[in-house]
Design an enzyme around this catalytic site. Structure first.
Site, PDB file in Angstrom:
ATOM      1  N   ASP A  75       0.817  -1.206   0.000  1.00 55.53           N
ATOM      2  CA  ASP A  75       0.000   0.000   0.000  1.00 55.53           C
ATOM      3  C   ASP A  75       0.854   1.261   0.000  1.00 55.53           C
ATOM      4  O   ASP A  75       2.016   1.250   0.426  1.00 55.53           O
ATOM      5  CB  ASP A  75      -0.969   0.018   1.186  1.00 55.53           C
ATOM      6  CG  ASP A  75      -0.270  -0.107   2.538  1.00 55.53           C
ATOM      7  OD1 ASP A  75       0.688  -0.885   2.642  1.00 55.53           O
ATOM      8  OD2 ASP A  75      -0.692   0.585   3.489  1.00 55.53           O
ATOM      9  N   GLU A 137      -0.001  -1.379   5.720  1.00 56.33           N
ATOM     10  CA  GLU A 137       1.098  -0.935   6.573  1.00 56.33           C
ATOM     11  C   GLU A 137       0.950   0.542   6.885  1.00 56.33           C
ATOM     12  O   GLU A 137       1.236   0.976   8.004  1.00 56.33           O
ATOM     13  CB  GLU A 137       2.445  -1.199   5.877  1.00 56.33           C
ATOM     14  CG  GLU A 137       3.670  -0.964   6.757  1.00 56.33           C
ATOM     15  CD  GLU A 137       4.178   0.466   6.756  1.00 56.33           C
ATOM     16  OE1 GLU A 137       5.030   0.788   7.614  1.00 56.33           O
ATOM     17  OE2 GLU A 137       3.725   1.275   5.909  1.00 56.33           O
TER      18      GLU A 137
END
Length: 388
Positions: A75, A137
């Site tokens: 991400d 994350e």
């Protein structure tokens, strides 16, 4: 024989698949799984509860324990409102830099790790190599713990985890832990001329925020421990980055919301800090409810990220030091998934190309030189895996 992409070609594919944390990462996972599969590598997925995101992990080499994990996240943060000079989702090279969202944080490392896994598949590695790509994350390292548990269930347990967050290829052996809460103060509205009959949520939130200021001053004044002294700053920090609330200037605020985040040096317990803050909020709530019973303070956990504890004679640091030649002691205050691997029994270290200062910025970039340094690191790692 299927075509083997270069690290730059892989990075370009990954950056071209926007995986902002608020959106699905499945197109990227699909592409990586298909590419690995074309080289005979079986990849495993672990979905989140929505089914819209997934972690991906894979193993190459002998089916034995003791290998090396290359860990990255898929991400990226949003580009909304940022003034980019070029398309953020197209890698653009200029002035010795590769520009694009995620080039440094951390699709550049992801590309190098995918390249290394494919190369290991076609080499006679004596020691296994694993790939771990997580989700979410950027919103609190949420996706790594369930991914690691699934890795331990499906793959032989590796010994070493290399988390490739940007460190300028320095060997980082310590990281602060993180803890975050969403706080909602619910007051009672009255006209401000009669404020003694109401409860102003904003004014009740202010002492809680100032509690953080006082703790920061106390922490800064203390002599840091030997481990903490390696961090900048060398103390636990409390931070409020967003706040909202109120209806009008002449009405006591019914609602106030803010976030309270902690970055905790190793040797201190993040949960203890959370307990102290919740106890202070409970005191404030009792005072509010003495004025009106419908008031309250809601403290909701947002994230909890363990720190990376420096390891004595750690296998991960030893291996990465051999490859990089870096024998310095480096600590970071930003959050990574390294502590989560360590808590699951891996020897963990942070080492990746690029500068963390470029992460999340408009015109995010990784220098060509740093990307090539990461590529050289992977070549040297493969040499060691061949040697066993």
């Amino acid at each position: 024989m299927p075509h083997r992409l270069t690290p730059f070609e892989i990075m370009s594919r990954l950056v071209g698949l926007p995986t902002v944390s608020r959106d699905s990462n499945l197109p990227l996972v699909d592409w990586v799984e298909e590419y690995l599969g074309s080289h005979g590598i079986t990849a495993h997925r672990h979905y989140d509860e929505t089914g819209e995101k997934a972690a991906l992990f894979a193993h190459v080499g002998p089916q034995v324990a003791g290998g090396v994990v290359l860990s990255g996240h898929t991400d990226v943060v949003p580009v909304d409102g940022q003034p980019w000079a070029s398309d953020p989702f197209t890698v653009t090279e200029r002035d010795g830099k590769y520009y694009g969202r995620g080039c440094v944080d951390m699709k550049g490392f992801d590309a190098l790790a995918i390249w290394a896994l494919v190369e290991a598949r076609h080499a006679d590695v004596k020691r296994p190599l694993q790939l771990a790509l997580s989700y979410d994350e950027e919103v609190g390292c949420i996706g790594a713990p369930p991914m690691i548990e699934q890795m331990l269930a499906y793959l032989p347990k590796a010994e070493i985890a290399i988390i490739g967050e940007p460190s300028m290829m320095q060997v980082v052996t310590g990281q602060k832990g993180g803890l975050g809460f969403d706080v909602h103060v619910v007051g009672f509205e009255v006209h401000s001329s009669m404020m003694h009959r109401g409860v102003n949520a904003i004014m009740e939130a202010a002492p809680l925020i100032d509690w953080a200021n006082v703790r920061n001053a106390e922490n800064r004044a203390r002599t840091p421990s030997e481990v903490a002294s390696g961090f900048a700053p060398p103390w636990t920090t409390l931070h409020v980055g967003t706040i909202s609330g109120g209806t009008a200037h002449n009405i006591t605020a019914k609602n106030c919301r803010f976030g309270m985040d902690f970055r905790v040096v190793p040797g201190e317990d993040p949960e203890e800090w959370g307990t102290r803050f919740k106890a202070r909020a409970a005191e404030a709530e009792a005072e509010m409810q003495a004025v009106h019973p419908d008031t309250r303070i809601e403290v909701s956990p947002k994230f909890a990220v363990p720190g990376l504890q420096p390891e004595r004679d750690g296998a991960a640091a030893a291996l990465v030091r051999q490859i990089t030649g870096d024998n310095g002691n480096h600590m970071v205050s930003y959050g990574t998934e390294a502590g989560q691997f360590q808590n699951h029994g891996y020897s963990a270290v942070i080492c990746g190309p690029g500068d963390i200062a470029q992460a999340h910025q408009p015109d995010e970039y990784i220098t060509v030189a740093q990307f090539e340094a990461g590529h050289d690191f992977m070549r040297r790692l493969l040499d060691r895996l061949r040697a066993g």
